[in-house]
Design a protein around this motif. Structure first.
Motif, PDB file in Angstrom:
ATOM      1  N   TYR A 336      83.532 120.416  84.240  1.00  0.00           N
ATOM      2  CA  TYR A 336      83.834 120.123  82.836  1.00  0.00           C
ATOM      3  C   TYR A 336      84.361 121.361  82.120  1.00  0.00           C
ATOM      4  O   TYR A 336      85.362 121.300  81.385  1.00  0.00           O
ATOM      5  CB  TYR A 336      82.571 119.598  82.139  1.00  0.00           C
ATOM      6  CG  TYR A 336      82.693 119.449  80.653  1.00  0.00           C
ATOM      7  CD1 TYR A 336      82.219 120.434  79.789  1.00  0.00           C
ATOM      8  CD2 TYR A 336      83.314 118.326  80.094  1.00  0.00           C
ATOM      9  CE1 TYR A 336      82.336 120.299  78.424  1.00  0.00           C
ATOM     10  CE2 TYR A 336      83.430 118.187  78.720  1.00  0.00           C
ATOM     11  CZ  TYR A 336      82.939 119.183  77.887  1.00  0.00           C
ATOM     12  OH  TYR A 336      83.056 119.043  76.536  1.00  0.00           O
ATOM     13  N   ALA A 337      83.688 122.494  82.332  1.00  0.00           N
ATOM     14  CA  ALA A 337      84.069 123.732  81.651  1.00  0.00           C
ATOM     15  C   ALA A 337      85.515 124.093  81.960  1.00  0.00           C
ATOM     16  O   ALA A 337      86.299 124.475  81.090  1.00  0.00           O
ATOM     17  CB  ALA A 337      83.146 124.871  82.065  1.00  0.00           C
ATOM     18  N   LYS A 338      85.882 123.920  83.248  1.00  0.00           N
ATOM     19  CA  LYS A 338      87.250 124.245  83.649  1.00  0.00           C
ATOM     20  C   LYS A 338      88.213 123.314  82.945  1.00  0.00           C
ATOM     21  O   LYS A 338      89.204 123.741  82.356  1.00  0.00           O
ATOM     22  CB  LYS A 338      87.379 124.084  85.176  1.00  0.00           C
ATOM     23  CG  LYS A 338      88.394 125.045  85.770  1.00  0.00           C
ATOM     24  CD  LYS A 338      88.122 125.358  87.218  1.00  0.00           C
ATOM     25  CE  LYS A 338      88.709 124.268  88.090  1.00  0.00           C
ATOM     26  NZ  LYS A 338      88.660 124.598  89.510  1.00  0.00           N
ATOM     27  N   GLN A 339      87.888 122.026  82.974  1.00  0.00           N
ATOM     28  CA  GLN A 339      88.778 121.032  82.387  1.00  0.00           C
ATOM     29  C   GLN A 339      88.986 121.259  80.896  1.00  0.00           C
ATOM     30  O   GLN A 339      90.064 121.139  80.380  1.00  0.00           O
ATOM     31  CB  GLN A 339      88.185 119.653  82.607  1.00  0.00           C
ATOM     32  CG  GLN A 339      89.020 118.775  83.469  1.00  0.00           C
ATOM     33  CD  GLN A 339      88.931 117.337  82.997  1.00  0.00           C
ATOM     34  OE1 GLN A 339      88.618 117.057  81.839  1.00  0.00           O
ATOM     35  NE2 GLN A 339      89.228 116.435  83.872  1.00  0.00           N
ATOM     36  N   GLN A 340      87.885 121.555  80.195  1.00  0.00           N
ATOM     37  CA  GLN A 340      87.942 121.694  78.753  1.00  0.00           C
ATOM     38  C   GLN A 340      88.269 123.106  78.321  1.00  0.00           C
ATOM     39  O   GLN A 340      88.355 123.378  77.129  1.00  0.00           O
ATOM     40  CB  GLN A 340      86.579 121.310  78.135  1.00  0.00           C
ATOM     41  CG  GLN A 340      86.229 119.856  78.305  1.00  0.00           C
ATOM     42  CD  GLN A 340      87.120 118.968  77.476  1.00  0.00           C
ATOM     43  OE1 GLN A 340      87.945 118.215  77.998  1.00  0.00           O
ATOM     44  NE2 GLN A 340      86.997 119.094  76.182  1.00  0.00           N
ATOM     45  N   ASN A 341      88.395 123.989  79.313  1.00  0.00           N
ATOM     46  CA  ASN A 341      88.660 125.393  78.987  1.00  0.00           C
ATOM     47  C   ASN A 341      87.573 126.005  78.124  1.00  0.00           C
ATOM     48  O   ASN A 341      87.822 126.620  77.095  1.00  0.00           O
ATOM     49  CB  ASN A 341      89.991 125.496  78.227  1.00  0.00           C
ATOM     50  CG  ASN A 341      90.864 126.519  78.901  1.00  0.00           C
ATOM     51  OD1 ASN A 341      90.366 127.435  79.566  1.00  0.00           O
ATOM     52  ND2 ASN A 341      92.159 126.388  78.746  1.00  0.00           N
ATOM     53  N   VAL A 342      86.348 125.747  78.529  1.00  0.00           N
ATOM     54  CA  VAL A 342      85.210 126.331  77.808  1.00  0.00           C
ATOM     55  C   VAL A 342      84.607 127.425  78.670  1.00  0.00           C
ATOM     56  O   VAL A 342      84.514 127.281  79.882  1.00  0.00           O
ATOM     57  CB  VAL A 342      84.137 125.252  77.529  1.00  0.00           C
ATOM     58  CG1 VAL A 342      82.926 125.852  76.844  1.00  0.00           C
ATOM     59  CG2 VAL A 342      84.728 124.114  76.719  1.00  0.00           C
ATOM     60  N   ASP A 343      84.183 128.511  78.035  1.00  0.00           N
ATOM     61  CA  ASP A 343      83.539 129.581  78.786  1.00  0.00           C
ATOM     62  C   ASP A 343      82.114 129.147  79.139  1.00  0.00           C
ATOM     63  O   ASP A 343      81.269 128.972  78.251  1.00  0.00           O
ATOM     64  CB  ASP A 343      83.491 130.846  77.934  1.00  0.00           C
ATOM     65  CG  ASP A 343      82.822 132.012  78.660  1.00  0.00           C
ATOM     66  OD1 ASP A 343      82.652 133.078  78.041  1.00  0.00           O
ATOM     67  OD2 ASP A 343      82.463 131.854  79.856  1.00  0.00           O
TER      68      ASP A 343
END
Lengths: 581, 116, 581
Positions: A336-343
């Motif tokens: 999810y983090a990768k997809q949403q570009n969240v650290d």
């Protein structure tokens, strides 16, 4: 049949019915305190006393069977006087801090005192001044509030078979503690929380983690995400006046968003994922003969803890798949983090569980940090989230229905039934059938694995091959199953089962230690029914048909049991000592 | 010793009756022992052996006169069967000397006399 | 063997003056004058157990007892009873033996370490009779005729208890001997176990035969090591002789016995707690029904009898049930062993027919109180019993009469109380015992006893208000009715009984802060009577806290605030100038 009279009202009941139950039939309510509907009467508190016409002795209604011709008096001046004095005696030995207690407004002793109209305790107050035990950081023992009803000991010893709690000393000095007077954390306690689920007062409560969550939610730097377990949606309503077992998924999603969570996931998605991994494991062992049979489920952390402590010789039988919420947790901070570009470092993942044991699971081993961070930061119980919703001023009853963040939130019927005992097995079999035959099984429901019977044994067929399965819930029921397995293996015979599901809590997760107080078999059944209804009403009832699951494998994990899957979604086990030094 | 049967019980008892002779019994329940009966028992045993007397020295239970312990009962042919109370070491020796050997009662310690 | 002396004359002065030596010489002189000194031995007795009968003379072997003998009677006695063998009628006294040794018939007679001695005295004759001439139903009938009731305090008809167990069909049945005698001051059971162990075994074997049990346990408290040793030896001897084990006395019947030790809990004398203890569990009582004779040890029919009850069994079958029922009163047949202790001259173990009065026991058997002391009451039944004041001393001792007066027969403890004993102190003593021994399971027992003691402590230390007496009575009422087992239900008895008959003492403690018996230390006040004070200053020298000050000129005074009531000044003052009130 037994014919007798209660308060001059004729009553007819089966032989062996207690006076307490017989009175219910004629709408007479005899006050009780230590008696729990699911447990055998201990006859400890002395409040349920009644009289037989013509005799001056008082009997306890909770354990005395009604006999033919008995004329029972449940309320008269003397009985009221005696009951009131007993309550006053208990209160004289109980802290007066209701307003600051975990069971404020929800306590059986409080209710009794209110119903009896107690305004003053005439006797000198004395407290035992016993220290609290929060050593597990999961379940907190507050012995000063304990009324020694004995329910927790009965549950921990006779129903859960863990024997972490027992009575120590005697007389006025009696208290409940692990044998040897050690901390709960050093004892065999598996943190299932059944003790707190049955405790009538605030003597055993969950360790409150809501503060941590508030801090994260109000911290602008943090990116908070949340997931809810299947069993939560059919029990949360009890805190807000809904019908037993009503499914409030949509409102829950809405409430969580209003609390401030940026993404709302669903552990049922994780359950679908667990099915994919575990069914594949099963096919490997059963069809391709690679690995030990039976395969034993491991989504219940109390059960895993129990196995590691008491039956480490069976470790090879465990499924190596993590529990569903851990799967969602690790994926939230990677996929999810990768997809949403969240650290992912800024992410704060909260899982809302019917379970106290998950508080312990989330940091129990290195594998719970596979994302590079603690995969799940805090695990809250249903009770805690209900309190948070109330504190945040959210009008839960009137919220609109919302949807989850589908990427880790869209689930199938198979995933949601994980919350009921037999659900994991049913869900896994639906997919296993597909893996083996390439076709979906004709009839989706496996009735034989449903219901509250302690051990359910049955055989299903996949492509003509019989699969022997066993489902146990409540750890006290597991010994029977494990002994059968051990005996067979020791004798070099075929294992009596191929696939075993174990849930530590009676009823499965719907009866979890973190669910709203006052669980009874009636409630367990109602909550489970809520889940099965959700399953029925779903368009997709097979985990392998979940489009978001398919996408997850395609884009990120490759295939079930792949290297990536193993890295993120699987774990290891090791023997643990029962009594730490 | 062969096991007894309901047929042999009575004859066994008669055998025992025939072998009964003179005896001294010392009250050896906890009340007696607390008052010093074990020493009295030892002293009497030793003295009887020293003198080579044909009298059996036995233990018995609490006769009820707990206020008079240590109690010693003596049954010797030709002397009234007597119960001595508050027996100390010296009195014990006197009992063996005067009552058993000398065939007369010891002064100041008789608490009861019985028909044989 | 020829006797050395033709006759023996025993004498003892049982009056206030001790003229024993005087009369000894008188008789010796007279015998010398008559030339009979080699034929008659004159002996000074130690203590003939008679009091207030003046100079007592006993002539043997004729067994004449003369009382109130004067110097002038000496020649007549020598002439009539020593030279010849006739009685002196006007001096003759027929001692009526008040005691009747049935249960204790072998104690003091039989060597408890010798099975041969037991058999010599008729032992195992009853067993033989029962095994060869009685069916189990006939045993029940004989017991019914005898009227034997449980001697442990319950007074339940023994034939009924055995019959309940006999009628149940079960794979196993058990006989248990309750040797956990816990009442303070009671040692009847200990004496029987130590003094006549085989009688208890014989009773158990007969019980086993009647009921259909093949196994029995003797539950003996660990604080009785000699009893345990003697029973162990007795069991081994009985096994050797074929009286235990298979084919008992050559019949088909088999029965064996084992010892189980108590572990320091008075509550384990209660039937259901005893069973829990034998099963290896915590000694907690259970609600009844079900009664142990139907569902007891390991769920099987179990007969639990007191030691004394079992020791009665061989006698009943030796002499017949009809003979037994001829002893005692209308409702209570047979004898009872009592441990007569307290402020009585002859403390010891007595056995009397039921129905004898307390007065006969205290004065005729016990020898009354010491010189100058006045009887206040007699306590029966231990911590479950009450006090019978002096005015009711003609009460016959049996179950019903004692209950009417608010006491119980109990297991046989009987304590004589005089004017120097404080009734509040006695109630407090028994409550201290109950608080210590309470098991803690039920709230009335656990908290009720603690609170009752709290109030008694306040009363005896002068800190109670008048409404505290009402509170105390309210707690007593509730505990009596709502406690789970006999310990709790009877714990209020000493308090209620002393309040019933000696309420003035309680009120004195509360209103006047005075303890008339001088027992309650906090209420004692030491004062120096100035008229008697010789101003020597010795008291001041001995005071450990320098509470006494003064001088030769001014006299001495005690500072009440500093005084710790050690009583030193009272002891050392040679002039009786220090008073204690």
């Amino acid at each position: 049949m037994v014919k007798a009279k209660i308060n001059d009202i004729p009553v007819e009941v089966k032989q062996g019915t207690t006076i307490l139950d017989a009175a219910k039939k004629v709408h007479v309510h005899i006050p009780v305190l230590c008696k729990h509907p699911d447990l055998d009467a201990t006859a400890a508190c002395g409040i349920c006393v009644v009289k037989v016409k013509g005799s001056s002795k008082m009997l306890r209604a909770c354990c005395t069977p009604l006999e033919t011709g008995m004329e029972i008096i449940t309320h008269d001046a003397e009985l009221q006087d005696v009951r009131r004095t007993v309550v006053e005696l208990i209160l004289s030995n109980h802290p007066n801090d209701c307003l600051q207690c975990a069971r404020n407004n929800n306590c059986e002793l409080q209710k009794l005192a209110a119903d009896f109209g107690i305004r003053q305790v005439p006797y000198d107050q004395f407290l035992r001044n016993l220290p609290e035990d929060d050593s597990t950081k999961t379940i907190t023992l507050v012995p000063d509030k304990c009324i020694l009803c004995g329910r927790c000991v009965d549950v921990c010893q006779n129903h859960q078979d863990v024997w972490a709690l027992s009575f120590l000393e005697r007389g006025i000095k009696t208290r409940i503690s692990p044998a040897g007077d050690i901390n709960l954390g050093e004892s065999p306690c598996i943190r299932c929380g059944q003790c707190s689920a049955h405790c009538p007062t605030g003597a055993i409560a969950e360790h409150d983690d809501t503060r941590k969550v508030w801090q994260a939610l109000y911290n602008q730097e943090k990116y908070c995400v949340v997931q809810i377990a299947p069993a939560v949606r059919v029990a949360i309503g009890e805190a807000f006046g809904f019908k037993d077992g009503e499914n409030l998924t949509g409102k829950l999603y809405a409430a969580l968003r209003r609390l401030g969570f940026r993404a709302v996931f669903d552990t049922s998605f994780g359950a679908d994922l667990t099915v994919m991994e575990e069914a594949s494991e099963f096919v490997q062992r059963f069809t391709h003969k690679k690995g030990k049979l039976p395969l034993i489920t491991t989504c219940c952390p109390s059960w895993v803890d129990f196995m590691e402590k008491f039956y480490p010789d069976m470790i090879e039988h465990f499924s190596s798949a993590k529990s569903p919420h851990e799967m969602v947790g690790v994926l939230s901070k990677t996929y999810y983090a990768k997809q949403q570009n969240v650290d992912p470092e800024k992410m704060f993942m909260v899982s809302v569980m019917p379970c106290t044991s998950k508080k312990y699971e989330i940091s129990r081993s290195n594998e719970m940090f596979s994302s590079g961070y603690q995969d799940i930061d805090v695990s809250l119980t249903t009770r805690e989230i209900a309190r948070m919703i109330k504190q945040a001023g959210i009008d839960f009853e009137n919220l609109p229905e919302e949807e989850s963040d589908h990427i880790l939130g869209e689930y199938t019927g198979a995933g949601v039934i994980f919350g009921a005992t037999g659900g994991v097995m049913e869900a896994a079999l639906r997919t296993a059938h597909y893996f083996v035959t390439g076709k979906n099984v004709a009839r989706v429901e496996f009735e034989s694995v449903r219901g509250l019977k302690g051990v359910k044994e049955t055989t299903v067929e996949i492509q003509g091959a019989p699969i022997r399965i066993a489902i146990a819930h409540g750890i006290g029921n597991v010994e029977y199953v494990l002994n059968k397995i051990r005996e067979a293996l020791a004798a070099g015979k075929e294992p009596p089962y191929h696939f075993v599901e174990v849930m530590a809590c009676p009823g499965g997760c719907v009866g979890g230690g973190g669910q709203p107080y006052g669980v009874t078999d009636k409630l367990r059944t109602a909550r489970a029914q809520g889940l099965y209804s959700d399953d029925e009403n779903r368009e997709i009832q097979y985990a392998h048909d979940n489009p978001y699951i398919k996408e997850l494998y395609k884009k990120f994990l490759d295939a079930p049991l792949s290297e990536k899957a193993h890295e993120l979604l699987h774990t290891k086990y090791k023997p643990r000592p029962t009594y730490k030094k | 010793m062969a096991k007894l049967t309901h047929q042999s019980l009575d004859s066994f008892r008669r055998e025992l009756e025939e072998n009964k002779g003179d005896w001294i019994k010392v009250g050896m329940s906890t009340c007696g022992i607390a008052a010093g009966a074990d020493e009295v028992y030892r002293v009497i045993n030793e003295e009887v052996q020293k003198r080579g007397l044909a009298v059996r020295v036995e233990k018995c239970g609490c006769a009820g006169m707990c206020y008079a312990e240590p109690l010693v009962e003596v049954c010797v042919e030709g002397v009234p069967r007597s119960v001595y109370g508050k027996v100390d070491k010296d009195t014990a020796l006197k009992i063996v000397d005067k009552h058993v050997s000398g065939k007369r009662l010891v002064n100041d310690h008789v608490f009861n006399v019985k028909v044989k | 063997m020829e006797a050395r002396y033709r006759k023996t004359l025993l004498l003892k002065d049982t009056g206030a003056l001790d003229r024993t030596k005087e009369f000894f010489n008188l008789f010796l002189e007279r015998l010398r004058e008559e030339g009979l000194q080699e034929e008659v031995q004159v002996v000074r007795a130690g203590d003939l157990g008679m009091y207030g009968y003046g100079l007592v003379v006993k002539i043997l072997p004729d067994e004449y007892t003369y009382v109130n003998v004067e110097a002038k009677d000496v020649p007549k006695i020598v002439q009539t009873s020593l030279k010849k063998s006739n009685p002196v009628q006007d001096l003759l006294y027929t001692p009526r033996e008040k005691q009747m040794r049935v249960v204790l018939k072998n104690c003091g007679e039989v060597d408890p370490e010798s099975v041969d001695d037991y058999i010599l005295h008729g032992g195992y004759g009853a067993l033989k009779k029962v095994l060869t001439e009685f069916t189990p139903e006939q045993v029940i009938d004989e017991l019914k005729t005898s009227g034997l009731r449980g001697r442990g305090g319950g007074g339940f008809p023994t034939w009924m208890k055995w019959n309940f167990a006999r009628k149940v069909e079960a794979a196993e049945k058990y006989i248990i001997c309750n040797g956990d005698e816990g009442d303070p001051g009671a040692y009847m059971d200990r004496s029987v176990l130590e003094g006549d162990p085989h009688a208890v075994l014989e009773g158990m074997i007969i019980a086993g035969y009647t009921v259909g049990a093949s196994k029995g346990f003797l539950y003996i408290r660990a604080e009785y090591p000699l009893a345990i040793e003697r029973i162990q030896r007795a069991i081994a001897q009985a096994q050797d002789y074929g009286l235990l084990g298979g084919n008992i006395l050559g019949t088909e019947f088999q029965f064996d016995l084992e010892i189980r030790l108590g572990a320091g809990a008075f509550v384990c004398g209660e039937e259901t707690a005893l069973i829990a203890s034998v099963e290896g569990k915590r000694g907690y009582p259970s609600p009844r029904p079900p009664y142990p004779s139907v569902k007891g040890l390991w769920g099987m029919p179990t007969v639990i009898n007191n030691v004394e009850t079992l020791a009665n069994i061989p006698v009943i079958f030796d002499r017949g049930g009809a003979w037994f029922s001829g002893i005692g009163s209308q409702t209570a047949k047979g004898t009872k062993v009592f441990a007569l202790t307290g402020k009585v001259k002859n403390s010891g173990l007595i056995e009397v027919p039921m129905g004898i009065t307390l007065r006969e026991i205290v004065y005729e058997i016990g020898g009354g109180l010491s010189e100058g002391k006045k009887l206040k009451a007699v306590q029966t039944g231990g911590p479950s019993g009450g006090v019978i004041p002096d005015k009711f001393l003609d009460t016959p001792v049996d179950y019903e009469h004692l209950m009417e007066l608010g006491s119980i027969m109990g297991s046989g403890g009987m304590i004589v109380i005089d004017e120097e004993d404080c009734m509040v102190d006695i109630a407090k003593f028994y409550l201290n015992f109950c608080v210590d021994e309470a098991c803690g399971k039920c709230s009335p027992g656990r908290i009720g006893t603690f609170q009752m003691r709290n109030y008694l402590q306040k009363i005896s230390s002068g800190q109670a208000g008048e409404d505290d007496l009402d509170k105390l009575e309210a707690i007593c009422r509730a505990t009596k009715k709502a406690a789970l087992c006999g310990l709790g239900q009877t714990a209020p008895n000493p308090t209620l009984s002393t309040l019933r008959f000696f309420r003035e003492e309680y009120l004195e403690h509360i209103r006047e802060r005075r303890c008339r018996a001088g027992k309650c230390i906090d209420l004692l006040r030491y004062k120096i009577k100035q008229e008697k004070c010789k101003r020597c200053g010795v008291c001041a020298m001995h005071c450990p806290v320098n509470a006494i000050s003064g001088s030769r000129e001014e006299g001495y005074r005690i500072d009440v605030e500093k005084c710790v009531k050690c009583g030193q000044c009272f002891e050392v003052c040679k002039f009786d100038a220090v008073t204690r009130e």
